[in-house]
Scaffold this active site. Structure first.
Site, PDB file in Angstrom:
ATOM      1  N   SER A 226      -9.269  52.157 -16.214  1.00 54.10           N
ATOM      2  CA  SER A 226     -10.145  51.007 -16.448  1.00 54.10           C
ATOM      3  C   SER A 226      -9.881  49.897 -15.425  1.00 54.10           C
ATOM      4  O   SER A 226      -8.787  49.818 -14.842  1.00 54.10           O
ATOM      5  CB  SER A 226      -9.894  50.463 -17.857  1.00 54.10           C
ATOM      6  OG  SER A 226      -8.560  50.013 -17.937  1.00 54.10           O
ATOM      7  N   CYS A 281     -16.827  58.126 -15.037  1.00 47.67           N
ATOM      8  CA  CYS A 281     -17.009  56.871 -14.302  1.00 47.67           C
ATOM      9  C   CYS A 281     -18.269  56.928 -13.446  1.00 47.67           C
ATOM     10  O   CYS A 281     -18.672  55.946 -12.860  1.00 47.67           O
ATOM     11  CB  CYS A 281     -15.789  56.581 -13.440  1.00 47.67           C
ATOM     12  SG  CYS A 281     -15.569  57.814 -12.166  1.00 47.67           S
TER      13      CYS A 281
HETATM   14  P1  NAD Z   1      -6.964  53.191 -19.035  1.00 44.05           P
HETATM   15  O1  NAD Z   1      -7.050  52.144 -18.002  1.00 44.05           O
HETATM   16  O2  NAD Z   1      -6.869  52.762 -20.456  1.00 44.05           O
HETATM   17  O3  NAD Z   1      -5.702  54.135 -18.783  1.00 44.05           O
HETATM   18  C1  NAD Z   1      -5.422  54.666 -17.502  1.00 44.05           C
HETATM   19  C2  NAD Z   1      -3.926  54.825 -17.354  1.00 44.05           C
HETATM   20  O4  NAD Z   1      -3.296  53.544 -17.475  1.00 44.05           O
HETATM   21  C3  NAD Z   1      -3.317  55.713 -18.427  1.00 44.05           C
HETATM   22  O5  NAD Z   1      -2.376  56.568 -17.814  1.00 44.05           O
HETATM   23  C4  NAD Z   1      -2.669  54.732 -19.401  1.00 44.05           C
HETATM   24  O6  NAD Z   1      -1.513  55.224 -20.007  1.00 44.05           O
HETATM   25  C5  NAD Z   1      -2.328  53.540 -18.517  1.00 44.05           C
HETATM   26  N1  NAD Z   1      -2.428  52.246 -19.231  1.00 44.05           N
HETATM   27  C6  NAD Z   1      -3.267  51.942 -20.264  1.00 44.05           C
HETATM   28  N2  NAD Z   1      -3.108  50.639 -20.605  1.00 44.05           N
HETATM   29  C7  NAD Z   1      -2.163  50.120 -19.784  1.00 44.05           C
HETATM   30  C8  NAD Z   1      -1.577  48.814 -19.633  1.00 44.05           C
HETATM   31  N3  NAD Z   1      -1.929  47.804 -20.409  1.00 44.05           N
HETATM   32  N4  NAD Z   1      -0.656  48.646 -18.668  1.00 44.05           N
HETATM   33  C9  NAD Z   1      -0.289  49.659 -17.862  1.00 44.05           C
HETATM   34  N5  NAD Z   1      -0.805  50.914 -17.971  1.00 44.05           N
HETATM   35  C10 NAD Z   1      -1.737  51.146 -18.903  1.00 44.05           C
HETATM   36  O7  NAD Z   1      -8.212  54.171 -18.816  1.00 44.05           O
HETATM   37  P2  NAD Z   1      -8.679  55.374 -19.725  1.00 44.05           P
HETATM   38  O8  NAD Z   1      -9.251  54.829 -20.994  1.00 44.05           O
HETATM   39  O9  NAD Z   1      -7.631  56.422 -19.792  1.00 44.05           O
HETATM   40  O10 NAD Z   1      -9.851  55.984 -18.823  1.00 44.05           O
HETATM   41  C11 NAD Z   1     -11.166  55.518 -18.855  1.00 44.05           C
HETATM   42  C12 NAD Z   1     -11.417  54.531 -17.738  1.00 44.05           C
HETATM   43  O11 NAD Z   1     -11.135  55.126 -16.491  1.00 44.05           O
HETATM   44  C13 NAD Z   1     -12.880  54.091 -17.652  1.00 44.05           C
HETATM   45  O12 NAD Z   1     -12.908  52.724 -17.405  1.00 44.05           O
HETATM   46  C14 NAD Z   1     -13.417  54.883 -16.472  1.00 44.05           C
HETATM   47  O13 NAD Z   1     -14.518  54.299 -15.824  1.00 44.05           O
HETATM   48  C15 NAD Z   1     -12.216  54.898 -15.597  1.00 44.05           C
HETATM   49  N6  NAD Z   1     -12.286  55.963 -14.610  1.00 44.05           N
HETATM   50  C16 NAD Z   1     -12.562  55.598 -13.329  1.00 44.05           C
HETATM   51  C17 NAD Z   1     -12.681  56.556 -12.355  1.00 44.05           C
HETATM   52  C18 NAD Z   1     -13.022  56.175 -10.951  1.00 44.05           C
HETATM   53  O14 NAD Z   1     -13.017  57.044 -10.106  1.00 44.05           O
HETATM   54  N7  NAD Z   1     -13.321  54.928 -10.652  1.00 44.05           N
HETATM   55  C19 NAD Z   1     -12.494  57.912 -12.676  1.00 44.05           C
HETATM   56  C20 NAD Z   1     -12.187  58.242 -13.986  1.00 44.05           C
HETATM   57  C21 NAD Z   1     -12.082  57.249 -14.949  1.00 44.05           C
END
Ligand code: NAD
Length: 484
Positions: A226, A281
């Site tokens: 995210s 995404c």
């Molecule tokens: P997320 O940001 O919640 O989690 C991603 C990673 O960050 C995970 O490994 C998680 O454990 C870690 N994380 C979560 N909260 C955290 C915090 N507060 N501090 C540090 N680390 C933390 O994302 P998600 O829900 O797993 O995935 C969905 C998101 O990913 C969507 O927003 C989607 O658009 C995005 N995404 C983007 C792409 C791209 O190429 N731009 C590709 C795939 C997914």
């Protein structure tokens, strides 16, 4: 539990030093299928030491020899495609055909890594008489890859083959919601001949990510997830002088013009908004309807109604995700938007505890509504009506994201006009999910990506390597030159 308790993978050994664990649920039916350790700084520290040691020898192996591991790894992904896709289906909730497509993309990026000796060669030139300059690529060192829940196999593989083939050693921190595929990847890499310590996994959540950002033994980080967390990782990692590339969330617009082919547009838009239950995404989130296109909207709703949860539509990742998505729909309805197809409160027979949201199409969404601005990450399409192409472009440009945007039209001139003006890193014409395929690179603009370059394809070579410039004098008779 169907699978044993998961452990970290450090230096080829499965280890688990913490008492804190999280249940891993299958979104398909809500059952507990495993548990995952919520590791801390100590595990990152051990993984960083193991990776550093392995890096010393791995990075000295010639690249043509290193890529032999990935030729084998590619064969193993192909051989195990059925089992790997079933695992993705189970832990993530997407359908089997979607999971197969995910593994096929992992195979494609691995194929690209096998070609790296051809693409990452250095340069040499005689820059003055008897003096030459050469540029060689060196791996960055110990790198970390932090990945999201929506592609448990593919997103780790966006980084693993390229980073390792280029000589780096890696720590992977997969999403704690889908940690099982990562351990299977580690097993296949080992079977392919990768030396212990070159690839390590530390499971966990926020604490592990913060440890990765802070640890002095880690040189570079890629993050996919995210925008909220991408910003944290980018800021925290670069403040410790690491190289960071952080891909964030998205709000993708499909601009549909009145001359668009009806059937093709309707089926592409429906597939884009509902594929992987809208948890991509690159998924269509908003359709900007230009002029009178009621005939296309009607056909789109027909297509959306053919998409059935539990059959050709997978589950969303969790109960909170289902609630969040449904709240967006309800709020839009309360603000005056019209629900044309309603996927709320969906139950799949026999899987009543699964997390399902049906396809949802919402008309008359105003650009100022929350649902028009924020990432919903579910099978939900907002239709924003507007009068002309320029106002459609304005709506797209007002988003702070910038991952993907597409235009549907039969006019080449209009297609060019729109793709030139939308503010997105990946644009498309008559395509719902404009994902660039290898060797083209993947990455958005604006708040969909922080850091220079892209994560896959040719652009990734720059991220995973640093350049050494060597100047050599071969003419001892000329004792000085203009620089000396
Ligand atoms: P997320 O940001 O919640 O989690 C991603 C990673 O960050 C995970 O490994 C998680 O454990 C870690 N994380 C979560 N909260 C955290 C915090 N507060 N501090 C540090 N680390 C933390 O994302 P998600 O829900 O797993 O995935 C969905 C998101 O990913 C969507 O927003 C989607 O658009 C995005 N995404 C983007 C792409 C791209 O190429 N731009 C590709 C795939 C997914």
């Amino acid at each position: 539990m169907k699978y044993p308790e998961l452990k970290n993978c450090i230096n080829g050994e499965l280890t688990d030093d913490v008492s804190d664990h999280l249940d891993v649920l299958s979104p398909l039916d809500g059952s507990i299928i495993s548990t995952v350790p919520l590791s801390n700084y100590d595990a990152v520290d051990k993984a960083a030491s193991a990776a550093r040691k392995a890096f010393e020898s791995w990075s000295r192996i010639p690249i043509k020899e290193r890529v032999q591991v990935f030729f084998k790894y590619k064969q193993l992904l192909e051989k195990n495609l059925k089992e790997l896709s079933e695992l993705v289906h189970e832990e993530n909730g997407k359908t089997i055909p979607e999971a197969i497509a995910e593994i096929e993309k992992s195979i494609e990026v691995t194929e690209f890594a096998c070609a790296l000796p051809q693409l990452a060669a250095g340069e040499i030139m005689e820059v003055s008489r008897g003096v030459e300059c050469r540029v060689d690529r060196y791996p960055v060192g110990v790198v970390a890859s932090i990945t999201p829940f929506n592609f448990p196999n593919m997103v780790p593989n966006w980084t693993i083959p390229n980073a390792l083939a280029l000589g780096n050693a890696m720590i992977l921190k997969p999403s704690e919601l889908v940690p099982l595929s990562a351990n299977r990847i580690a097993e296949l890499l080992k079977e392919a001949g990768l030396p212990d310590g070159v690839f390590n996994i530390v499971h966990g959540s926020k604490e592990v990510v913060e440890a990765i950002c802070d640890h002095p033994g880690i040189d570079a980080i890629t993050f996919v997830g995210s925008t909220k967390v991408a910003k944290i990782v980018y800021q925290r990692g670069t403040s410790k002088f690491k190289r960071v590339l952080a891909l964030g969330g998205a709000k993708n617009h499909l601009i549909v013009l009145p001359d668009a082919n009806v059937e093709m547009t309707a089926s592409n838009v429906a597939a884009s908004m509902s594929g992987c239950a809208g948890q991509r995404c690159m998924a269509a989130s908003a359709m900007v309807a230009v002029g009178s296109i009621d005939h296309i909207i009607e056909k789109l709703c027909e297509e959306a109604k053919k998409i059935i949860p539990g059959k050709n539509l997978g589950a969303v990742i969790s109960k909170p995700a289902k609630e969040r998505i449904e709240n967006y729909i309800t709020e839009a309805e309360q603000q005056g938007a019209k629900i044309l197809v309603d996927g709320r409160n969906y139950k799949v027979e026999g899987k009543e505890n699964g997390f399902y949201v049906g396809p949802t199409v919402i008309d008359y969404v105003h650009p100022d509504m929350k649902i028009a601005k924020e990432e919903v990450f579910g099978p939900v399409l907002s239709i924003i009506r507007t009068k002309d192409v320029d106002s459609a472009i304005e709506i797209q440009n007002s988003s702070h994201y910038g991952n993907a945007a597409s235009v549907f039209t039969q006019s080449g001139g209009l297609a060019r006009y729109v793709t030139e003006r939308v503010s997105a890193g990946m644009t498309g014409v008559n395509i719902g999910v404009p994902v660039p395929r290898e060797p083209f690179s993947f990455g958005g603009w604006n708040e969909s990506k922080f850091g220079a370059g892209d994560i896959t394809g040719k652009s990734s070579i720059e991220f995973w390597t640093k350049l050494k410039k060597t100047t050599i004098k071969w003419n001892p008779e000329s004792r000085t030159n203009w620089m000396s």
